[in-house]
Structure formats: C-alpha cells, structure tokens
Enzyme design. Structure first.
Site, PDB file in Angstrom:
ATOM      1  N   SER A 178      49.807  38.913  16.186  1.00 56.86           N
ATOM      2  CA  SER A 178      50.154  37.530  16.515  1.00 56.86           C
ATOM      3  C   SER A 178      50.334  36.634  15.308  1.00 56.86           C
ATOM      4  O   SER A 178      51.032  35.635  15.399  1.00 56.86           O
ATOM      5  CB  SER A 178      49.126  36.943  17.483  1.00 56.86           C
ATOM      6  N   HIS A 206      52.864  39.324  22.871  1.00 58.42           N
ATOM      7  CA  HIS A 206      54.081  38.790  22.254  1.00 58.42           C
ATOM      8  C   HIS A 206      55.300  39.685  22.444  1.00 58.42           C
ATOM      9  O   HIS A 206      56.385  39.355  21.980  1.00 58.42           O
ATOM     10  CB  HIS A 206      53.850  38.544  20.765  1.00 58.42           C
ATOM     11  N   LYS A 238      53.242  33.162  27.619  1.00 56.28           N
ATOM     12  CA  LYS A 238      54.105  33.140  26.437  1.00 56.28           C
ATOM     13  C   LYS A 238      55.555  33.273  26.905  1.00 56.28           C
ATOM     14  O   LYS A 238      56.078  32.339  27.476  1.00 56.28           O
ATOM     15  CB  LYS A 238      53.635  34.202  25.457  1.00 56.28           C
TER      16      LYS A 238
HETATM   17  C1  LIG Z   1      47.711  34.678  23.279  1.00 60.68           C
HETATM   18  C2  LIG Z   1      47.099  36.010  23.144  1.00 60.68           C
HETATM   19  C3  LIG Z   1      46.087  36.433  24.002  1.00 60.68           C
HETATM   20  C4  LIG Z   1      45.430  35.514  24.983  1.00 60.68           C
HETATM   21  O1  LIG Z   1      46.254  35.237  26.057  1.00 60.68           O
HETATM   22  P1  LIG Z   1      46.060  33.888  26.872  1.00 60.68           P
HETATM   23  O2  LIG Z   1      46.794  34.108  28.121  1.00 60.68           O
HETATM   24  O3  LIG Z   1      46.618  32.800  26.007  1.00 60.68           O
HETATM   25  O4  LIG Z   1      44.580  33.732  27.068  1.00 60.68           O
HETATM   26  C5  LIG Z   1      45.636  37.729  23.882  1.00 60.68           C
HETATM   27  N1  LIG Z   1      46.142  38.569  22.962  1.00 60.68           N
HETATM   28  C6  LIG Z   1      47.096  38.180  22.096  1.00 60.68           C
HETATM   29  C7  LIG Z   1      47.614  39.149  21.085  1.00 60.68           C
HETATM   30  C8  LIG Z   1      47.595  36.885  22.152  1.00 60.68           C
HETATM   31  O5  LIG Z   1      48.522  36.495  21.281  1.00 60.68           O
END
Ligand SMILES: *Cc1c(COP(=O)(O)O)cnc(C)c1O
Length: 387
Positions: A178, A206, A238
């Site tokens: 990320s 992602h 996302k």
């Molecule tokens: C954003 C993210 C999460 C958490 O997801 P949410 O739905 O925002 O709680 C978990 N793992 C990764 C790699 C992320 O980027």
C-alpha cells in the site's frame, strides 16, 4: 499522571513532525476536493475507478434505502443477514472465482478475522515486512509464532518455511503493497505454500477492481487457480467506491470463519444501503475496462513526466505511485508547496514507512483527467528539482 504523559507524548510527536492532521472536506470524494473554501486537485484517495460518487451507485443507494431501510439491526449470525447481504456474498464469490465469500464491514475487520481464526499456538505465520498494519495486528492477535521476512525475499521465506515445525503454516501478504505500489510475487508465494503445506492469504485491497481481466484482482492478474490453500481478502472501500471487504476461498475455510471469526460474529452487519450499492458497484467494475485503460494511461503519463527528476518514482505498475523523497521535512515541505498551488498529495512519513524513506504518495484514479495530471507533473517538476 497519565494525562501528563500523553501531553509529553503528543509534544514529542509534534517535535518529530509526526503529528497527523485531518482535513475536513466539503465536497464528495472525487478528483477535486474542497477544503476550507479552497478547491484542490486531490491525488490522495483510493477511489481508483472513480466510483465513490457515481450516479448509478447513488441511485442504487437511494433505492436500497426505500426497499430495505437503513440499518441491518443485528449481526449476520443473529438477524442482520438480509437478502442484499446474501446476494452480495454470492456475487463476490462468482466474480473472483472462489467457492464462497463472506462479507465484512471493513478490511481491517476481515484481516483480523482470518489469521486469528485459522492458526493458534504451535502454528506459524510468515509475513512480508511491508504488510499493511491490519495484517500485522492480525498476526499479533493470533497466538501463533510471527515470522516477518524481508520484503519480497522468497529465499528467506523458503528457508524459514523449511525450518518450521509448526503444525499449521500461514503466509500473509499484501498483493499490492500500500505504500510502495509494487506487486507481491504471488505465483512464487503460491508455489512455496504448496511445497511447504501452508495457506497463502492474499490481501488484495489495492488490486481488486483494478488489476486482472474484468478487474477481478491480483490472483486473476497472475492467472492463479483457485485452491484450498488460497484465501483471498479484498476491500470494497477502495476501487469499489463504497466500504466493506470480503474474504473468499474454499467453502470449508469460509464456513469455519463464519462459525468462529469474532470480527464476523460480534459486530452488526453493514447497512443494507451499503451492501446493495456494492452489488451495483460490482457491475460497474466488471464493465470497467475503459476506466482501467484510462487509469493505465495516466500511470504511464505520470511515469514519463517525472522520469528525469532527481527523485524517483518507486517501480510500481499500479495506481499507487510514490515519489521517494527521503527526509521528513523535505517531504512535508514539498507537500505543502503543492497544496498551496492547489494540488493535494499526501506526504507519508515514518513510522508508516521506514526511516529515511519519506515519500509523496501519488494515487491516481480513473476520475482524473489528463489535464489534472499534467498540472501535477508541471508543478512537481518546478519544486522537486530544487528540493
Ligand atoms: C485499506 C487496507 C486495508 C483495510 O481496509 P479497510 O476496508 O479500509 O478497513 C487492509 N489491507 C490493505 C493492504 C489496505 O490497503
């Protein structure tokens, strides 16, 4: 007194330039944000396909509110599992080609559900050092041994797997890292999982919606077959533009999670509005080849536009394009200068990233126009050369 300690701690964070600041936005998530009356072009969100404010999803949300009300009223395992929740889980499983999917309220919760429910004492977790915080927390919550291998170091991982006498082994990895935007070597990790009789848990926060045919995600991108050894986690806040997450895989593993995972059982099921909106979002993702192609063009344009700067973009084929700066102060200063010129790019500092690797984390979205991106490239070139 504890409050004095907290104040000292906060002062310390401030002196190290590590205080986080929230900005309040007065417009929906999109390529432009409005903050204290100022309109800026935002390169911050994870709304990679530009769906967070999409008219079709707004309509789906309105209809869902009329039909299903606003709250689910209870946990999934009591009475909160409404028809839209059931339908979304089925649609997700079919979309990613897995036997079954479970829907969670957030990706953080989904990750906390997987490792602690599947491994215990005398088991071992093997985790990439750059994994997302939620995977690190999950490994700590599980009572298994927690072995962290250097980022992407397959030889190191293979050695640790070979040495391990753990009963159950679980490899945990981000599919797209990320803060760096690079891809985990999933085919090689899968091979190690097979060779050493381990599970491979892939966090595709992602990649889902962005990578692979039809946006089916990182497993599809690499053409990995479904397997009882694979557990896929994807988030829906996302690229999917709403919120929530899912875990998908072998039906026995999913049934075990449903029966035992505390973050599934002891929390209220999401609002049916969110869930019904996600069903509509899956259609947009599946039919989103044009959005994905536009996003890829933007990525290539950014890379070409910044290729001769003294600072370099980390090698990333994804919408996450970090420009490596180094020091916290320089990164903060650059982010400040860009913001004054109407361009919002977050500076990411330790402890989120290793010391000395502060960066501008540029995230691109299919909602950005080439003109918006060109404004960023041009201004970044002005400041970065002298930074
Ligand atoms: C954003 C993210 C999460 C958490 O997801 P949410 O739905 O925002 O709680 C978990 N793992 C990764 C790699 C992320 O980027």
């Amino acid at each position: 007194m504890i409050w004095d300690e907290l104040e000292t701690g906060l002062a310390q964070l401030a002196s190290e330039g590590l205080l986080r600041r929230r900005r309040t936005l007065d417009a929906p998530c999109g390529p432009e944000a409005v903050i204290e009356g100022q309109r800026v072009i935002a390169f911050c969100s994870n709304d990679y396909l530009g769906l967070a404010n999409h008219p079709a999803l707004i309509a789906a949300a309105q209809q869902a509110a009329e039909r299903w009300g606003v709250g689910s009223g209870a946990s999934h395992v009591v009475s909160g599992h409404l028809r839209p929740h059931a339908e979304l889980e089925e649609r997700l499983a079919a979309f990613v080609g897995q036997e079954r999917a479970l829907y969670f309220t957030t990706g953080y919760m989904a990750n906390l559900a997987i490792a602690p429910t599947l491994v215990e004492r005398n088991d071992a977790i093997f985790a990439d050092k750059l994994n997302h915080a939620s995977l690190i927390d999950a490994a700590q919550l599980a009572r298994a041994e927690h072995i962290r291998y250097p980022h992407g170091d397959l030889d190191h991982l293979a050695r640790r797997l070979a040495q391990s006498s753990a009963r159950r082994k679980l490899i945990l990895t981000d599919a797209v890292f990320s803060m760096d935007g690079d891809l985990a070597p999933l085919p090689e990790l899968f091979e190690l999982a097979e060779r050493y009789d381990a599970w491979l848990v892939v966090d595709d926060a992602h990649g889902f919606g962005v990578l692979g045919p039809g946006g089916r995600g990182s497993l599809a991108h690499f053409g990995l077959p479904s397997s009882p050894r694979l557990i896929l986690m994807g988030t829906l806040g996302k690229a999917a533009g709403v919120s929530g997450a899912f875990v998908a895989g072998d039906r026995r593993v999913m049934e075990w999670l449903m029966q035992r995972a505390r973050p599934y059982i002891f929390t209220t099921a999401s609002s049916p509005i969110i869930v019904a909106t996600l069903i509509a979002s899956l259609d947009l993702i599946a039919n989103g080849d044009e959005r994905r192609a536009h996003l890829q063009r933007l990525i290539a344009r950014l890379q070409a536009g910044l290729s001769d700067l003294p600072q370099s973009l980390l090698p990333s084929p994804t919408a996450i394009q970090p420009l490596l700066i180094g020091g916290n102060d320089v990164a903060m200063q650059l982010a400040g200068q860009l913001f004054e010129r109407g361009l919002w790019v977050p500076a990411i500092r330790p402890p989120t990233v290793p010391i000395g690797s502060a960066r501008l984390r540029i995230s691109l979205s299919a909602a950005h126009s080439e003109a918006q991106l060109d404004a960023l490239i041009k201004t970044l070139r002005e400041y970065a050369v002298n930074a």
